[in-house]
Design a protein around this motif. Structure first.
Motif, PDB file in Angstrom:
ATOM      1  N   PRO A  37     -65.148   1.208  21.727  1.00 52.05           N
ATOM      2  CA  PRO A  37     -64.426   2.076  22.660  1.00 52.05           C
ATOM      3  C   PRO A  37     -62.956   2.207  22.256  1.00 52.05           C
ATOM      4  CG  PRO A  37     -64.785  -0.066  23.637  1.00 52.05           C
ATOM      5  CD  PRO A  37     -65.544  -0.050  22.338  1.00 52.05           C
ATOM      6  N   VAL A  38     -62.397   3.350  22.558  1.00 49.61           N
ATOM      7  CA  VAL A  38     -60.990   3.596  22.262  1.00 49.61           C
ATOM      8  C   VAL A  38     -60.155   2.973  23.373  1.00 49.61           C
ATOM      9  CG1 VAL A  38     -59.245   5.369  21.911  1.00 49.61           C
ATOM     10  CG2 VAL A  38     -61.556   5.719  21.066  1.00 49.61           C
ATOM     11  N   LEU A  39     -59.151   2.207  23.002  1.00 46.25           N
ATOM     12  CA  LEU A  39     -58.283   1.575  23.992  1.00 46.25           C
ATOM     13  C   LEU A  39     -57.329   2.604  24.574  1.00 46.25           C
ATOM     14  CD1 LEU A  39     -57.359  -1.743  22.176  1.00 46.25           C
ATOM     15  CD2 LEU A  39     -58.999  -1.413  24.009  1.00 46.25           C
ATOM     16  N   PRO A  40     -57.065   2.519  25.867  1.00 44.52           N
ATOM     17  CA  PRO A  40     -56.091   3.450  26.445  1.00 44.52           C
ATOM     18  C   PRO A  40     -54.682   3.130  25.954  1.00 44.52           C
ATOM     19  CG  PRO A  40     -56.805   1.856  28.075  1.00 44.52           C
ATOM     20  CD  PRO A  40     -57.654   1.639  26.861  1.00 44.52           C
ATOM     21  N   THR A  41     -53.859   4.149  25.862  1.00 40.63           N
ATOM     22  CA  THR A  41     -52.501   3.926  25.359  1.00 40.63           C
ATOM     23  C   THR A  41     -51.642   3.178  26.360  1.00 40.63           C
ATOM     24  OG1 THR A  41     -51.848   6.098  26.175  1.00 40.63           O
ATOM     25  CG2 THR A  41     -52.562   5.949  23.878  1.00 40.63           C
ATOM     26  N   GLU A  42     -52.030   3.171  27.640  1.00 39.75           N
ATOM     27  CA  GLU A  42     -51.243   2.434  28.640  1.00 39.75           C
ATOM     28  C   GLU A  42     -51.259   0.939  28.355  1.00 39.75           C
ATOM     29  OE1 GLU A  42     -53.994   4.316  30.063  1.00 39.75           O
ATOM     30  OE2 GLU A  42     -52.751   6.103  29.984  1.00 39.75           O
ATOM     31  N   ALA A  43     -52.329   0.456  27.806  1.00 39.47           N
ATOM     32  CA  ALA A  43     -52.426  -0.971  27.525  1.00 39.47           C
ATOM     33  C   ALA A  43     -51.478  -1.382  26.402  1.00 39.47           C
ATOM     34  CB  ALA A  43     -53.851  -1.337  27.159  1.00 39.47           C
ATOM     35  N   LEU A  44     -51.128  -0.449  25.537  1.00 41.97           N
ATOM     36  CA  LEU A  44     -50.264  -0.764  24.412  1.00 41.97           C
ATOM     37  C   LEU A  44     -48.790  -0.540  24.719  1.00 41.97           C
ATOM     38  CD1 LEU A  44     -52.431   0.898  21.635  1.00 41.97           C
ATOM     39  CD2 LEU A  44     -52.408  -1.485  22.339  1.00 41.97           C
ATOM     40  N   ASN A  45     -48.493   0.137  25.821  1.00 49.10           N
ATOM     41  CA  ASN A  45     -47.123   0.460  26.178  1.00 49.10           C
ATOM     42  C   ASN A  45     -46.478  -0.734  26.885  1.00 49.10           C
ATOM     43  OD1 ASN A  45     -44.728   1.620  26.876  1.00 49.10           O
ATOM     44  ND2 ASN A  45     -45.616   3.386  27.924  1.00 49.10           N
ATOM     45  N   PRO A  46     -45.381  -1.284  26.382  1.00 49.83           N
ATOM     46  CA  PRO A  46     -44.787  -2.465  27.015  1.00 49.83           C
ATOM     47  C   PRO A  46     -44.176  -2.177  28.383  1.00 49.83           C
ATOM     48  CG  PRO A  46     -43.507  -1.808  25.094  1.00 49.83           C
ATOM     49  CD  PRO A  46     -44.727  -0.948  25.140  1.00 49.83           C
ATOM     50  N   ARG A  47     -43.778  -0.925  28.651  1.00 50.79           N
ATOM     51  CA  ARG A  47     -43.224  -0.616  29.970  1.00 50.79           C
ATOM     52  C   ARG A  47     -44.287  -0.724  31.053  1.00 50.79           C
ATOM     53  NH1 ARG A  47     -40.500   4.977  28.652  1.00 50.79           N
ATOM     54  NH2 ARG A  47     -42.289   4.960  27.298  1.00 50.79           N
ATOM     55  N   ALA A  67     -46.733  -2.754  30.956  1.00 52.43           N
ATOM     56  CA  ALA A  67     -47.196  -4.140  31.027  1.00 52.43           C
ATOM     57  C   ALA A  67     -46.654  -4.825  32.274  1.00 52.43           C
ATOM     58  CB  ALA A  67     -46.790  -4.906  29.779  1.00 52.43           C
ATOM     59  N   ILE A  68     -45.414  -4.510  32.666  1.00 46.01           N
ATOM     60  CA  ILE A  68     -44.831  -5.113  33.868  1.00 46.01           C
ATOM     61  C   ILE A  68     -45.584  -4.641  35.101  1.00 46.01           C
ATOM     62  CG2 ILE A  68     -42.739  -5.245  35.272  1.00 46.01           C
ATOM     63  CD1 ILE A  68     -41.161  -4.901  32.617  1.00 46.01           C
ATOM     64  N   GLU A  69     -45.879  -3.334  35.172  1.00 43.11           N
ATOM     65  CA  GLU A  69     -46.632  -2.815  36.310  1.00 43.11           C
ATOM     66  C   GLU A  69     -48.039  -3.403  36.336  1.00 43.11           C
ATOM     67  OE1 GLU A  69     -46.628   1.386  35.981  1.00 43.11           O
ATOM     68  OE2 GLU A  69     -44.445   1.526  35.979  1.00 43.11           O
ATOM     69  N   ASN A  70     -48.655  -3.501  35.194  1.00 42.55           N
ATOM     70  CA  ASN A  70     -49.994  -4.071  35.133  1.00 42.55           C
ATOM     71  C   ASN A  70     -49.985  -5.544  35.515  1.00 42.55           C
ATOM     72  OD1 ASN A  70     -51.037  -1.629  34.333  1.00 42.55           O
ATOM     73  ND2 ASN A  70     -51.012  -2.137  32.147  1.00 42.55           N
ATOM     74  N   GLN A  71     -48.944  -6.274  35.144  1.00 43.05           N
ATOM     75  CA  GLN A  71     -48.852  -7.680  35.506  1.00 43.05           C
ATOM     76  C   GLN A  71     -48.704  -7.834  37.015  1.00 43.05           C
ATOM     77  OE1 GLN A  71     -49.352 -10.222  33.399  1.00 43.05           O
ATOM     78  NE2 GLN A  71     -49.272 -11.564  35.174  1.00 43.05           N
ATOM     79  N   GLU A  72     -47.918  -6.947  37.647  1.00 43.18           N
ATOM     80  CA  GLU A  72     -47.775  -7.006  39.108  1.00 43.18           C
ATOM     81  C   GLU A  72     -49.108  -6.723  39.789  1.00 43.18           C
ATOM     82  OE1 GLU A  72     -44.673  -4.227  39.924  1.00 43.18           O
ATOM     83  OE2 GLU A  72     -43.099  -5.545  39.156  1.00 43.18           O
ATOM     84  N   LYS A  73     -49.872  -5.748  39.279  1.00 44.17           N
ATOM     85  CA  LYS A  73     -51.182  -5.454  39.844  1.00 44.17           C
ATOM     86  C   LYS A  73     -52.130  -6.634  39.647  1.00 44.17           C
ATOM     87  CE  LYS A  73     -50.888  -0.481  39.081  1.00 44.17           C
ATOM     88  NZ  LYS A  73     -51.427   0.649  38.304  1.00 44.17           N
TER      89      LYS A  73
END
Length: 93
Positions: free
Chosen positions: A50-60, A62-68
């Protein structure tokens, strides 16, 4: 006695190359590798990664994803802490 017939009877007949087992063992190694390569090619074509989404590679993001992730893990952390200490956490209402 004829010496010519005596020397011919002692000489063994040369066998063809395919009658030796060592030859087939040497041929079997690369043949197995070729079959495995085609099996790997078949798997790579029929089951693509599967192709990884580009959001997972974006460091900006990452902070939002960590909060979620922290918000999603809160009940599990509370249960773990309660099981380890026996203290019921105070509700934050």
């Amino acid at each position: 006695m004829n010496t010519n017939t005596l020397t011919h009877s002692n000489v063994s007949q040369a066998k063809p190359w395919w009658s030796f087992g060592m030859v087939w063992m040497i041929i079997a190694g690369p043949a197995v590798v070729v079959v495995a390569a085609f099996a790997t090619l078949y798997l790579a074509i029929t089951i693509p990664d599967p192709v990884l989404p580009t959001e997972a590679l974006n460091p900006r993001n990452a902070i939002e994803n960590q909060e979620k992730l922290d918000a999603a893990m809160a009940p599990a952390l509370q249960a773990r802490n309660h099981a380890a200490t026996g203290v019921v956490p105070a509700s934050k209402k």
